[in-house]
Scaffold this motif. Structure first.
Motif, mmCIF file in Angstrom:
data_model
loop_
_atom_site.group_PDB
_atom_site.id
_atom_site.type_symbol
_atom_site.label_atom_id
_atom_site.label_comp_id
_atom_site.label_asym_id
_atom_site.label_seq_id
_atom_site.Cartn_x
_atom_site.Cartn_y
_atom_site.Cartn_z
ATOM 1 N N VAL A 186 -19.064 49.766 68.820
ATOM 2 C CA VAL A 186 -18.133 48.626 68.769
ATOM 3 C C VAL A 186 -17.027 48.939 67.781
ATOM 4 O O VAL A 186 -17.275 49.443 66.684
ATOM 5 C CB VAL A 186 -18.869 47.339 68.356
ATOM 6 C CG1 VAL A 186 -17.893 46.163 68.295
ATOM 7 C CG2 VAL A 186 -20.010 47.036 69.323
ATOM 8 N N LYS A 187 -15.797 48.639 68.164
ATOM 9 C CA LYS A 187 -14.641 48.850 67.301
ATOM 10 C C LYS A 187 -13.707 47.664 67.418
ATOM 11 O O LYS A 187 -13.878 46.812 68.281
ATOM 12 C CB LYS A 187 -13.896 50.132 67.717
ATOM 13 C CG LYS A 187 -13.288 50.062 69.112
ATOM 14 C CD LYS A 187 -12.608 51.358 69.510
ATOM 15 C CE LYS A 187 -11.309 51.589 68.775
ATOM 16 N NZ LYS A 187 -10.232 50.651 69.190
ATOM 17 N N SER A 188 -12.747 47.621 66.541
ATOM 18 C CA SER A 188 -11.759 46.548 66.617
ATOM 19 C C SER A 188 -10.746 46.865 67.705
ATOM 20 O O SER A 188 -10.227 47.982 67.796
ATOM 21 C CB SER A 188 -11.031 46.397 65.279
ATOM 22 O OG SER A 188 -10.014 45.415 65.383
ATOM 23 N N GLY A 189 -10.484 45.884 68.544
ATOM 24 C CA GLY A 189 -9.368 46.011 69.463
ATOM 25 C C GLY A 189 -8.063 45.791 68.710
ATOM 26 O O GLY A 189 -8.060 45.285 67.577
ATOM 27 N N LEU A 310 -6.417 55.461 60.903
ATOM 28 C CA LEU A 310 -7.550 54.780 61.526
ATOM 29 C C LEU A 310 -8.809 55.643 61.536
ATOM 30 O O LEU A 310 -9.884 55.182 61.197
ATOM 31 C CB LEU A 310 -7.193 54.382 62.965
ATOM 32 C CG LEU A 310 -6.024 53.415 63.132
ATOM 33 C CD1 LEU A 310 -5.794 53.114 64.597
ATOM 34 C CD2 LEU A 310 -6.271 52.124 62.356
ATOM 35 N N LYS A 311 -8.678 56.862 61.980
ATOM 36 C CA LYS A 311 -9.769 57.845 62.044
ATOM 37 C C LYS A 311 -11.027 57.277 62.695
ATOM 38 O O LYS A 311 -12.153 57.477 62.230
ATOM 39 C CB LYS A 311 -10.099 58.382 60.649
ATOM 40 C CG LYS A 311 -10.605 59.825 60.665
ATOM 41 C CD LYS A 311 -9.623 60.740 61.360
ATOM 42 C CE LYS A 311 -10.093 62.169 61.402
ATOM 43 N NZ LYS A 311 -9.080 63.023 62.097
ATOM 44 N N GLU A 312 -10.846 56.580 63.797
ATOM 45 C CA GLU A 312 -11.993 56.086 64.557
ATOM 46 C C GLU A 312 -12.630 57.200 65.386
ATOM 47 O O GLU A 312 -13.813 57.138 65.697
ATOM 48 C CB GLU A 312 -11.549 54.946 65.476
ATOM 49 C CG GLU A 312 -11.091 53.718 64.725
ATOM 50 C CD GLU A 312 -10.520 52.666 65.651
ATOM 51 O OE1 GLU A 312 -10.654 51.469 65.337
ATOM 52 O OE2 GLU A 312 -9.939 53.037 66.690
ATOM 53 N N LEU A 403 -17.284 50.508 63.233
ATOM 54 C CA LEU A 403 -18.014 49.270 62.951
ATOM 55 C C LEU A 403 -17.388 48.515 61.785
ATOM 56 O O LEU A 403 -17.273 47.280 61.818
ATOM 57 C CB LEU A 403 -19.480 49.586 62.643
ATOM 58 C CG LEU A 403 -20.382 48.385 62.379
ATOM 59 C CD1 LEU A 403 -20.406 47.460 63.590
ATOM 60 C CD2 LEU A 403 -21.792 48.843 62.016
ATOM 61 N N ALA A 404 -16.934 49.235 60.781
ATOM 62 C CA ALA A 404 -16.324 48.573 59.630
ATOM 63 C C ALA A 404 -15.057 47.827 60.036
ATOM 64 O O ALA A 404 -14.818 46.695 59.607
ATOM 65 C CB ALA A 404 -16.005 49.606 58.552
ATOM 66 N N TYR A 405 -14.250 48.456 60.860
ATOM 67 C CA TYR A 405 -13.033 47.779 61.333
ATOM 68 C C TYR A 405 -13.391 46.547 62.162
ATOM 69 O O TYR A 405 -12.751 45.491 62.050
ATOM 70 C CB TYR A 405 -12.190 48.727 62.174
ATOM 71 C CG TYR A 405 -11.445 49.776 61.387
ATOM 72 C CD1 TYR A 405 -10.893 49.503 60.142
ATOM 73 C CD2 TYR A 405 -11.273 51.057 61.908
ATOM 74 C CE1 TYR A 405 -10.207 50.467 59.428
ATOM 75 C CE2 TYR A 405 -10.581 52.036 61.214
ATOM 76 C CZ TYR A 405 -10.050 51.738 59.970
ATOM 77 O OH TYR A 405 -9.372 52.691 59.274
ATOM 78 N N ALA A 406 -14.399 46.682 63.019
ATOM 79 C CA ALA A 406 -14.775 45.554 63.877
ATOM 80 C C ALA A 406 -15.282 44.377 63.052
ATOM 81 O O ALA A 406 -14.914 43.221 63.290
ATOM 82 C CB ALA A 406 -15.835 45.992 64.879
ATOM 83 N N GLU A 407 -16.119 44.662 62.066
ATOM 84 C CA GLU A 407 -16.683 43.582 61.244
ATOM 85 C C GLU A 407 -15.647 42.961 60.321
ATOM 86 O O GLU A 407 -15.748 41.785 59.967
ATOM 87 C CB GLU A 407 -17.843 44.129 60.417
ATOM 88 C CG GLU A 407 -19.058 44.485 61.241
ATOM 89 C CD GLU A 407 -20.197 45.032 60.396
ATOM 90 O OE1 GLU A 407 -21.354 44.918 60.839
ATOM 91 O OE2 GLU A 407 -19.927 45.568 59.295
#
Length: 477
Positions: A186-189, A310-312, A403-407
């Motif tokens: 899961v990531k941030s859109g 970003l480095k996702e 996950l950190a970005y999403a949360e």
């Protein structure tokens, strides 16, 4: 034709005599074109040469069968064509891509090479055109005006089948594999380059696979027009100097040679005058190129960093990225992809301009269209192949960063709208941004929802899921 010394032979055309290198398989008209058009230094594409030679092989077969040319000359032309298609004499196709209108210079280059090789096969000296003529034998029943539009069609089909379509298939398969690999991440859109609701990293890749699949379908549909050949129209689409059975037979032979279901054009004049099939295919290529730019830019953004971006994801490093900064790696495959796509878009604009510049029975801008269209197909195919093998297949995901970005995304507040209302949700987001408190903490402090309700609503896996498409149970009035 006369021999002057061991290094040169003399050939004659309607404009006079010229000396041709004895080793050359091209002839006097090619020489004049080389002198007239020292423009780019770019020789015709191999695929385009192959297309013209395939046409000459087919016409040689059919004209021999119809007794329009002697059988031994027919066989020699076919043998010469097969030798070129096997890779011989490639250095003899020498006319600059920017040349005489309609492609007469390149066309005569092909005719002369095949005629001179056929002469050798029959035991004659090169240049002895009384025995095998570039015009009267290799070009029997043909004209630049119907051969070149056909060569563009055949060249386009060859480039699509050999280069672009396999590359698209590989890219789609590789993107689907990455989608499966990353489906649980899961990531941030992001919309407007700002935080948005959570998404699955795998679905990013699956979306790209679907986008490319749809472009592949559009290109396939557009390429159908390339399968309709105006060969047999001769000089103006009337079929002058052709055998009544030639048109249907030659299209059938070319179909067999390239393993493609071709058919004669219903109106030969129309096939000669309109460049619409090439504009249509070029437009489909441009459309693909535009989305490839978008995808390559997405890859660069998602890989940005490593410390300040970003480095996702991590794109595979394929070469050092700086002449001065040690340890730097750049997203070079994605960058290259964008540059090639920009070139394809430019080619498309040139094709559109050339296509509308025809007059009456002919479009004389075909050499430009031929190079730009076939080159676009081939560089796109090569680019997609390289991007897939050297970039997409080696991508890894930074799960913790995603996950950190999403949360931490304020866009999670969107999920609260149905439960606490838009205004309350906006107030919660504003307070979180100002104070640094989490959304969860603020909602609980304000008694807007219970802890159990909040845990269910802010479930990242559930929020980022893709709902299955279901048919409507009832009809809508």
């Amino acid at each position: 034709m006369t021999q002057t010394d061991s290094q040169f032979r003399t050939e004659r055309d309607s404009m006079g005599d010229r000396q041709i290198p004895s080793s050359a398989y091209y002839g006097i008209q090619t020489l004049r074109a080389m002198e007239n058009f020292p423009i780019s230094g770019i020789n015709p594409l191999t695929t385009y040469v192959d297309a013209g030679v395939i046409i000459k092989k087919a016409t040689g077969i059919v004209n021999g069968q119809l007794k329009c040319i002697p059988q031994e000359i027919s066989q020699a032309i076919v043998q010469a064509a097969d030798e070129v298609l096997a890779g011989k004499f490639r250095d003899q196709f020498v006319v600059d891509i920017y040349q005489a209108g309609a492609g007469t210079s390149h066309h005569m280059n092909v005719n002369e090479v095949l005629a001179n090789r056929a002469l050798e096969i029959l035991g004659y000296e090169k240049g002895n055109y009384k025995q095998v003529s570039p015009n009267d034998h290799v070009n029997y029943g043909q004209s630049t005006n119907d051969v070149i539009p056909t060569a563009i069609r055949i060249g386009g089909l060859l480039a699509l089948s050999k280069t672009l379509q396999p590359a698209l298939d590989q890219a789609i398969a590789s993107l689907e594999e990455k989608a499966d690999e990353f489906q649980d991440i899961v990531k941030s859109g992001r919309t407007h380059m700002q935080d948005a609701v959570p998404v699955r990293l795998g679905e990013n890749f699956r979306a790209w696979a679907q986008i490319i699949t749809e472009h592949q379908n559009r290109i396939y549909t557009a390429s159908g027009d390339l399968m309709v050949l105006g060969l047999g129209g001769s000089a103006a689409g009337t079929g002058m100097n052709t055998h009544p059975d030639y048109r249907a037979r030659v299209v059938q032979v070319i179909s067999e040679l390239i393993d493609c279901p071709l058919e004669p054009a219903p109106h030969l004049m129309a096939a000669m005058q309109s460049m619409a099939p090439f504009v249509s295919v070029s437009g489909a290529l441009r459309n693909l190129a535009q989305d490839l730019v978008k995808i390559s830019h997405d890859l660069r953004l998602m890989d940005s960093g490593p410390k300040t971006g970003l480095k996702e994801i991590q794109l595979p490093p394929v070469q050092p990225g700086s002449s001065i900064m040690p340890g730097k790696y750049n997203p070079v495959m994605a960058e290259m992809t964008s540059m090639v796509c920009f070139q394809v878009m430019g080619y498309d604009s040139a094709i559109a301009l050339a296509a509308q510049a025809g007059q009456l029975e002919l479009n004389v801008m075909m050499p430009l269209i031929a190079y730009n269209l076939i080159h676009s197909i081939e560089i796109l195919g090569n680019t997609i192949k390289a991007l897939t093998s050297s970039c997409i297949q080696g991508i890894t995901a930074n799960r913790d960063r995603c996950l950190a970005y999403a949360e931490g995304s304020l866009a999670l507040v969107t999920a609260l709208n149905p439960h606490i209302g838009y205004l309350n949700a906006a107030a919660v987001a504003k307070e979180s941004l100002e104070t640094g408190k989490s959304l969860r903490q603020i909602v609980l402090e304000k008694n807007l929802m219970s802890d159990e309700e909040l845990a269910q609503v802010l479930n990242l896996e559930q929020m980022s899921g893709i709902l299955p498409l279901r048919a409507l149970d009832t009809e809508i009035d």
